[in-house]
Design a protein around this motif. Structure first.
Motif, PDB file in Angstrom:
ATOM      1  N   LEU A 195       0.785  -1.267  -0.313  1.00 15.45           N
ATOM      2  CA  LEU A 195       0.101   0.204  -0.036  1.00 15.45           C
ATOM      3  C   LEU A 195       0.880   1.246  -0.085  1.00 15.45           C
ATOM      4  CD1 LEU A 195      -3.103   0.819   0.119  1.00 15.45           C
ATOM      5  CD2 LEU A 195      -2.669   1.312   2.615  1.00 15.45           C
ATOM      6  N   ASP A 196       2.212   1.298   0.638  1.00 15.45           N
ATOM      7  CA  ASP A 196       2.994   2.671   0.649  1.00 15.45           C
ATOM      8  C   ASP A 196       3.483   2.648  -0.284  1.00 15.45           C
ATOM      9  OD1 ASP A 196       4.396   0.351   0.960  1.00 15.45           O
ATOM     10  OD2 ASP A 196       5.513   0.869   2.762  1.00 15.45           O
ATOM     11  N   GLU A 245       2.081   8.965   3.436  1.00 13.77           N
ATOM     12  CA  GLU A 245       1.354   9.657   4.648  1.00 13.77           C
ATOM     13  C   GLU A 245       1.085  10.947   4.611  1.00 13.77           C
ATOM     14  OE1 GLU A 245       4.455   8.878   7.752  1.00 13.77           O
ATOM     15  OE2 GLU A 245       4.224   6.907   8.010  1.00 13.77           O
ATOM     16  N   ILE A 278      -4.652   9.654   5.572  1.00 12.72           N
ATOM     17  CA  ILE A 278      -3.639   8.558   5.902  1.00 12.72           C
ATOM     18  C   ILE A 278      -2.387   9.225   6.925  1.00 12.72           C
ATOM     19  CG2 ILE A 278      -1.697   7.063   5.286  1.00 12.72           C
ATOM     20  CD1 ILE A 278      -3.170   6.732   2.612  1.00 12.72           C
ATOM     21  N   LYS A 295      -0.404   7.125   9.095  1.00 13.04           N
ATOM     22  CA  LYS A 295       0.777   6.444   9.329  1.00 13.04           C
ATOM     23  C   LYS A 295       0.807   5.041   8.706  1.00 13.04           C
ATOM     24  CE  LYS A 295       3.624   4.256  12.935  1.00 13.04           C
ATOM     25  NZ  LYS A 295       5.028   4.648  12.647  1.00 13.04           N
ATOM     26  N   PHE A 296       2.004   4.799   8.047  1.00 14.46           N
ATOM     27  CA  PHE A 296       2.052   3.164   7.472  1.00 14.46           C
ATOM     28  C   PHE A 296       2.931   2.768   8.437  1.00 14.46           C
ATOM     29  CE2 PHE A 296       1.301   5.333   3.367  1.00 14.46           C
ATOM     30  CZ  PHE A 296       0.126   4.442   3.007  1.00 14.46           C
ATOM     31  N   ASP A 339       1.535  -5.880   7.482  1.00 12.36           N
ATOM     32  CA  ASP A 339       1.441  -4.296   7.349  1.00 12.36           C
ATOM     33  C   ASP A 339       0.287  -3.718   7.913  1.00 12.36           C
ATOM     34  OD1 ASP A 339       3.693  -5.062   6.041  1.00 12.36           O
ATOM     35  OD2 ASP A 339       3.452  -4.019   4.067  1.00 12.36           O
ATOM     36  N   TYR A 340       0.407  -2.444   8.312  1.00  7.43           N
ATOM     37  CA  TYR A 340      -0.832  -1.695   8.708  1.00  7.43           C
ATOM     38  C   TYR A 340      -0.697  -0.300   8.504  1.00  7.43           C
ATOM     39  CZ  TYR A 340       1.941   0.244  12.464  1.00  7.43           C
ATOM     40  OH  TYR A 340       2.996   0.620  13.015  1.00  7.43           O
ATOM     41  N   VAL A 341      -2.135   0.362   8.187  1.00  7.33           N
ATOM     42  CA  VAL A 341      -2.215   1.779   8.197  1.00  7.33           C
ATOM     43  C   VAL A 341      -3.319   2.340   8.978  1.00  7.33           C
ATOM     44  CG1 VAL A 341      -4.101   1.451   6.301  1.00  7.33           C
ATOM     45  CG2 VAL A 341      -2.902   3.521   6.238  1.00  7.33           C
ATOM     46  N   VAL A 351      -5.825   5.332   9.645  1.00  4.35           N
ATOM     47  CA  VAL A 351      -6.657   6.471   8.924  1.00  4.35           C
ATOM     48  C   VAL A 351      -7.206   7.162   9.743  1.00  4.35           C
ATOM     49  CG1 VAL A 351      -8.340   6.610   7.065  1.00  4.35           C
ATOM     50  CG2 VAL A 351      -6.771   4.870   6.743  1.00  4.35           C
TER      51      VAL A 351
END
Length: 258
Positions: A119-120, A125, A196, A198-199, A221-223, A225
């Motif tokens: 995703l990143d 960010e 967004i 933080k990644f 991985d996480y994000v 929102v």
């Protein structure tokens, strides 16, 4: 000029686990008088077992390796991707398969076959995105919960949680504007301009010891929102570039997760 300049600001946020997408094929489209028409689909020959089972239900896979031969005429290329739920902490094995747009040429798109998309790699960010998902379902509900109709007074003889009149012609012709009981929730909805914050690649940074409520531990991985997103826990969520917010990503510094 901000009244909170230099101060700490607390905002509600949503944590979403985002395991990478696996590119399993390329779809070629051609413009016609009736719109875009799929001309050819080229699949990756070495698919994971769970993905292969899902693809075999829709079309037969070649038993031996075939040559990569794109069609002669095409106007658009799309990635055929698969989710990898076994990499997440949701306990699901069956993947979801769908198409995503790309602006790459054939040779560069070919290099992505069998590889993962994070995703990143697509978003940054501080960027604003649109979030699409299926909302939480409530089943068959009445007009009060479904449309917010006012509850009738205590002297109403035919009920209270209902509408006072269904129209001037009674049951012979009920107009579509009249609130009626029926399905509520489980709709596809898109919410605009979700920032967004933080990644992250290391889930140990945000995992509580007992895990997240109704979810468990984040494994990939996480994000994070800003605000809420539609849908209940463990439901598939789509991200796309914001169609409304066109400014450059805002720089976020000194983010503390509590």
């Amino acid at each position: 000029g901000s009244p909170t300049f230099g101060q700490e600001i607390s905002v509600p946020a949503t944590l979403i686990e985002v395991p990478p997408l696996l590119v399993i094929g390329l779809c070629f489209y051609q413009k016609t008088f009736y719109g875009m028409r799929k001309v050819k689909t080229l699949l990756f020959d070495k698919l994971p077992e769970e993905v292969r089972k899902k693809v075999e239900r829709k079309q037969k896979l070649p038993k031996k390796e075939i040559k990569f031969e794109p069609p002669e005429k095409y106007d658009e290329i799309r990635f055929l991707v698969s989710t990898q739920p076994w990499k997440a902490g949701i306990g699901k094995k069956t993947p979801e398969i769908f198409e995503i747009a790309t602006s790459l040429e054939v040779e560069k798109a070919k290099e992505k076959l069998g590889k993962e998309i994070y995703l990143d790699e697509v978003f940054k960010e501080g960027e604003y995105v649109d979030v699409t998902s299926i909302t939480k379902g409530h089943g068959f509900t009445g007009v009060v919960k479904r449309f917010g109709v006012k509850i009738l007074g205590r002297k109403s003889k035919r009920g209270h949680r209902r509408i006072g009149s269904i129209g001037p012609r009674g049951y012979g012709r009920v107009m579509w504007q009249v609130p009626r009981a029926g399905q509520y929730g489980f709709f596809q909805r898109t919410e605009y301009n979700k920032q967004i914050l933080k990644f992250g690649r290391d889930a140990n940074e945000i995992n509580p010891k007992a895990g997240w409520k109704n979810y468990g531990l984040v494994k990939s991985d996480y994000v994070i929102v800003k605000g809420s997103v539609p849908g209940p826990t463990k439901r598939l969520i789509f991200f796309r570039k914001s169609k409304v917010y066109r400014f450059s990503p805002l720089e976020i510094t000194d983010l503390v997760i509590e």
